[in-house]
Design a protein around this motif. Structure first.
Motif, PDB file in Angstrom:
ATOM      1  N   LEU A 194       4.588 -49.605  81.576  1.00 41.76           N
ATOM      2  CA  LEU A 194       5.736 -48.922  80.964  1.00 41.76           C
ATOM      3  C   LEU A 194       6.384 -47.911  81.904  1.00 41.76           C
ATOM      4  O   LEU A 194       7.281 -47.176  81.494  1.00 41.76           O
ATOM      5  N   ALA A 195       5.961 -47.865  83.147  1.00 40.73           N
ATOM      6  CA  ALA A 195       6.514 -46.908  84.104  1.00 40.73           C
ATOM      7  C   ALA A 195       8.017 -47.126  84.264  1.00 40.73           C
ATOM      8  O   ALA A 195       8.490 -48.249  84.434  1.00 40.73           O
ATOM      9  N   GLY A 196       8.775 -46.036  84.174  1.00 37.28           N
ATOM     10  CA  GLY A 196      10.216 -46.097  84.349  1.00 37.28           C
ATOM     11  C   GLY A 196      10.998 -46.473  83.109  1.00 37.28           C
ATOM     12  O   GLY A 196      12.242 -46.481  83.134  1.00 37.28           O
ATOM     13  N   GLN A 197      10.315 -46.786  82.018  1.00 42.50           N
ATOM     14  CA  GLN A 197      11.004 -47.148  80.775  1.00 42.50           C
ATOM     15  C   GLN A 197      11.456 -45.888  80.027  1.00 42.50           C
ATOM     16  O   GLN A 197      10.876 -44.817  80.187  1.00 42.50           O
TER      17      GLN A 197
ATOM     18  N   GLU B 234       6.178 -39.973  76.258  1.00 37.83           N
ATOM     19  CA  GLU B 234       4.927 -39.991  76.995  1.00 37.83           C
ATOM     20  C   GLU B 234       3.970 -41.004  76.363  1.00 37.83           C
ATOM     21  O   GLU B 234       3.846 -41.068  75.137  1.00 37.83           O
ATOM     22  N   VAL B 235       3.329 -41.776  77.212  1.00 37.51           N
ATOM     23  CA  VAL B 235       2.443 -42.824  76.728  1.00 37.51           C
ATOM     24  C   VAL B 235       1.107 -42.228  76.290  1.00 37.51           C
ATOM     25  O   VAL B 235       0.518 -41.412  76.996  1.00 37.51           O
ATOM     26  N   VAL B 236       0.662 -42.644  75.107  1.00 41.08           N
ATOM     27  CA  VAL B 236      -0.668 -42.274  74.616  1.00 41.08           C
ATOM     28  C   VAL B 236      -1.555 -43.505  74.726  1.00 41.08           C
ATOM     29  O   VAL B 236      -1.192 -44.586  74.249  1.00 41.08           O
ATOM     30  N   GLU B 237      -2.703 -43.346  75.358  1.00 39.00           N
ATOM     31  CA  GLU B 237      -3.583 -44.485  75.548  1.00 39.00           C
ATOM     32  C   GLU B 237      -4.584 -44.605  74.411  1.00 39.00           C
ATOM     33  O   GLU B 237      -5.334 -43.673  74.127  1.00 39.00           O
TER      34      GLU B 237
ATOM     35  N   SER C 292      -1.305 -49.149  75.210  1.00 34.53           N
ATOM     36  CA  SER C 292      -0.371 -48.051  75.419  1.00 34.53           C
ATOM     37  C   SER C 292       0.541 -47.915  74.212  1.00 34.53           C
ATOM     38  O   SER C 292       1.199 -48.875  73.803  1.00 34.53           O
ATOM     39  N   PHE C 293       0.585 -46.705  73.645  1.00 29.25           N
ATOM     40  CA  PHE C 293       1.432 -46.404  72.497  1.00 29.25           C
ATOM     41  C   PHE C 293       2.527 -45.446  72.951  1.00 29.25           C
ATOM     42  O   PHE C 293       2.265 -44.461  73.634  1.00 29.25           O
ATOM     43  N   CYS C 294       3.775 -45.735  72.571  1.00 23.23           N
ATOM     44  CA  CYS C 294       4.872 -44.830  72.914  1.00 23.23           C
ATOM     45  C   CYS C 294       6.007 -45.002  71.910  1.00 23.23           C
ATOM     46  O   CYS C 294       5.980 -45.877  71.045  1.00 23.23           O
ATOM     47  N   THR C 295       7.006 -44.150  72.044  1.00 21.73           N
ATOM     48  CA  THR C 295       8.157 -44.123  71.148  1.00 21.73           C
ATOM     49  C   THR C 295       9.424 -44.349  71.951  1.00 21.73           C
ATOM     50  O   THR C 295       9.570 -43.825  73.061  1.00 21.73           O
ATOM     51  N   SER C 296      10.346 -45.133  71.403  1.00 19.25           N
ATOM     52  CA  SER C 296      11.594 -45.403  72.100  1.00 19.25           C
ATOM     53  C   SER C 296      12.468 -44.158  72.154  1.00 19.25           C
ATOM     54  O   SER C 296      12.618 -43.436  71.166  1.00 19.25           O
ATOM     55  N   LYS C 297      13.061 -43.938  73.320  1.00 16.37           N
ATOM     56  CA  LYS C 297      14.016 -42.840  73.507  1.00 16.37           C
ATOM     57  C   LYS C 297      15.286 -43.388  74.157  1.00 16.37           C
ATOM     58  O   LYS C 297      15.855 -42.791  75.052  1.00 16.37           O
ATOM     59  N   PHE C 298      15.747 -44.530  73.682  1.00 14.57           N
ATOM     60  CA  PHE C 298      16.812 -45.250  74.377  1.00 14.57           C
ATOM     61  C   PHE C 298      18.162 -44.568  74.275  1.00 14.57           C
ATOM     62  O   PHE C 298      18.948 -44.593  75.208  1.00 14.57           O
ATOM     63  N   ARG C 299      18.490 -43.944  73.153  1.00 13.10           N
ATOM     64  CA  ARG C 299      19.838 -43.414  72.969  1.00 13.10           C
ATOM     65  C   ARG C 299      20.169 -42.351  74.000  1.00 13.10           C
ATOM     66  O   ARG C 299      19.321 -41.602  74.440  1.00 13.10           O
TER      67      ARG C 299
END
Length: 244
Positions: free
Chosen positions: A96-99, A103-106, A131-138
């Motif tokens: 998920l690097a650069g996405q 912050e990624v939670v393992e 790896s668990f994370c949340t979208s921050k696309f906007r």
């Protein structure tokens, strides 16, 4: 590159045979509720412990080309999943690097038994990272947060026995109850779950049996008949529950 083919479609599930890089761009931005997927990330897995060994997975190589493909697919996943909605990606967090994610939670999947690996080593692998994370696309300036369902403050170790013996249909198959745990923790009934590396459809099975819908993409035709069969069986169970 071969165009994707629609392998199965119903009210609850859509299964594509093809490259996720071709399928995901057709899905509108922020129209998906959850991503759960297991990319073939530089494992180079090949079974030698079965009567009939599995061949190496497509795209499962430790090289820049394969990593670039996975990165491109995950970029599309971030684009299509809703703002502040969740992604679960099996494998190393570096995928998920650069996405554009939080912050990624393992998390750790405890498989309940030793896995394959170097059989001469003193310690055998019994876990896999998620790896668990949340979208921050906007873009900055947009307001509003999705009311994301989640079971807050759960433990980071998930204990589910992996499929074994004749029950194993895919070299990296995950038990559907494990996937159901993730799905129920990050979505509501009726939500849409997407898996761009679907394998034999375990994510779709878990989604349907927990009252969600699924879009699955798999480019290796070896797994499609199994995935379709399993999805149809899960739909039959789900419909029986509705009728009851």
């Amino acid at each position: 590159m071969t165009a994707p083919t629609l392998a199965y479609e119903s009210d609850l599930a859509t299964i594509w045979l093809g490259d996720a890089r071709d399928v995901l761009p057709t899905i509108p931005k922020e129209s998906v509720d959850l991503i759960v997927t297991d990319p073939p990330y530089s494992v180079e897995w090949q079974s030698r412990r079965r009567a009939e060994s599995f061949e190496q997975l497509l795209g499962d190589g430790d090289n820049d080309d394969d990593r670039a493909v996975i990165s491109a697919v995950l970029t599309q996943c971030v684009r299509i999943v809703g703002q502040n909605r969740h992604l679960y990606v099996f494998g190393p967090a570096e995928a998920l690097a650069g996405q554009k994610v939080s912050e990624v939670v393992e998390l750790v999947w405890d498989k309940g038994m030793l896995g394959s690996g170097d059989m001469t080593a003193a310690w055998g692998p019994q876990h896999e990272r998620v790896s668990f994370c949340t979208s921050k696309f906007r873009h900055a300036g947009e307001t509003g947060k999705a009311n994301v369902p989640t079971r807050l403050r759960k433990g980071s170790v998930l204990s589910f026995t992996r499929p074994t013996g004749r029950k194993v249909r895919h070299p990296s198959e995950k038990p559907w109850p494990l996937l159901a745990e993730l799905i129920e923790s990050s979505s509501r009934r009726g939500d849409l779950v997407v898996d761009p590396f679907a394998g034999v459809g375990s994510t779709g099975v878990a989604a349907i049996l927990t009252g969600r819908r699924a879009v699955l993409v798999e480019k290796d035709p070896r797994w499609l008949p199994i995935a379709v069969e399993r999805i149809k069986a899960a739909e039959a169970i789900a419909l029986q529950g509705v009728a009851a």
